[in-house]
Motif scaffolding. Sequence first.
Motif, mmCIF file in Angstrom:
data_model
loop_
_atom_site.group_PDB
_atom_site.id
_atom_site.type_symbol
_atom_site.label_atom_id
_atom_site.label_comp_id
_atom_site.label_asym_id
_atom_site.label_seq_id
_atom_site.Cartn_x
_atom_site.Cartn_y
_atom_site.Cartn_z
ATOM 1 N N THR A 1 39.248 41.343 48.862
ATOM 2 C CA THR A 1 40.575 41.122 49.384
ATOM 3 C C THR A 1 40.682 41.701 50.799
ATOM 4 O OG1 THR A 1 41.504 43.199 48.520
ATOM 5 C CG2 THR A 1 41.496 41.325 47.052
ATOM 6 N N ASN B 1 38.955 43.468 42.862
ATOM 7 C CA ASN B 1 40.386 43.169 42.742
ATOM 8 C C ASN B 1 40.648 41.672 42.814
ATOM 9 O OD1 ASN B 1 40.188 46.026 44.226
ATOM 10 N ND2 ASN B 1 42.084 45.976 43.029
ATOM 11 N N ALA C 1 42.435 39.594 39.880
ATOM 12 C CA ALA C 1 43.709 38.944 40.202
ATOM 13 C C ALA C 1 43.646 37.431 40.071
ATOM 14 C CB ALA C 1 44.140 39.327 41.620
ATOM 15 N N HIS D 1 47.335 46.518 39.786
ATOM 16 C CA HIS D 1 48.092 45.402 40.350
ATOM 17 C C HIS D 1 49.524 45.399 39.794
ATOM 18 C CE1 HIS D 1 43.990 43.142 40.893
ATOM 19 N NE2 HIS D 1 44.084 44.259 41.593
ATOM 20 N N THR E 1 47.601 42.305 44.927
ATOM 21 C CA THR E 1 46.658 43.198 44.233
ATOM 22 C C THR E 1 47.193 44.629 44.253
ATOM 23 O OG1 THR E 1 45.306 43.355 46.276
ATOM 24 C CG2 THR E 1 44.656 41.714 44.618
ATOM 25 N N ASN E 2 46.454 45.585 44.785
ATOM 26 C CA ASN E 2 46.855 46.990 44.690
ATOM 27 C C ASN E 2 47.306 47.595 46.005
ATOM 28 O OD1 ASN E 2 44.174 46.957 45.783
ATOM 29 N ND2 ASN E 2 43.920 49.108 45.185
#
Length: 351
Positions: free
Chosen positions: A141, A178, A182, A259, A284-285
């Motif tokens: 990401t 991630n 996701a 997430h 995501t995070n």
Amino acid sequence: MAQEYVDLRSDTATRPTPGMRAAMAAAEVGDDVVNEDPTINRLQERVAAYLGKEAALYVPSGTMSNQICIRAHTQPGDEMLCETTCHVYTWEAGGPAALSGVTCRTVEGDYGVLDVTQLEDKIRPANDHYVRTRLVSLENTHNRGGGRVYPLEKIQAISQWAHGNGLLMHLDGARLWNAVVASGISAKEWCKSFDSISVCFSKGLGAPVGSALAGTKEFIAKAKRIRKLFGGGMRQAGIIAAAALYAMDNHIERLAEDHQNAQILAEAIADTPGLRLDPAQVETNLVWFEVDRELGTAKEIAARLKEVGILISASGPQTMRACTHLDVSKAQCLQTADALRKIGSRSAVLS
């Protein structure tokens, strides 16, 4: 007693879990410089299989991993195409120029995401006056893109164009895990388009140190020599490789919790006058947001939050970033969300 903070500054803030520490303590070790560390060998085989590549190489950091790949793909005087805010260009201390003699031609993306149409006129002519365009680097990401998952169809289109024009493709996949969780798209599918991939174990997966790069056997042999040149050859490093193996076994699927927790923060920011998500969608995070000047600077807001035990990064004069990870619980994210909602009034008491 030292104050305990809710540390949302980065997913690099994680500490090894008890299970991870036990795995590290029990790790078989050997001299990795001569390929005799059995734990590192297992990790490299595991990473290569997970990413769908022939071989992999364990290295100390994500920056070293990316820069080894750039060096292996290029020669001094070459040019790399990359997005303006990407990690390899913005946050790796000028590595392409300093370590490989490579210039970066940056293209501004949509929160880190490029479209192939933006690249189609970026290859330099075959002329002695110009650099040689050699490499395209993408990030998935994308950190400064707000943890955005790169649309697979855009990667595929860029890869087809790049390879059709004799260019190579590198993926900074520090947070590829991630993207996998996701999107539901396998790592192998993401990595088909790339000649090299870098992944990081010390962010969301929670290992204390280490990254890996992957590609063909020939590429990895070249990369191993460059790792030595860059000072990345390690000896009995199976102790830390064991943490990475444990993380791959236990911490990938749980990224979904991070997430979900990021959504708690995102909703609070969206609800709060004077705070604005940037980008507006959190995938995501990573949660990037802007602070109106009327509320104060990012550093001032970070200081107010620290007073109540919450650490969030001030990443620019009015820009902040919060990052969820395995050491931050849902309850702590709810606590942070409450504090963020109170930010809307300068005079509000956060505690």
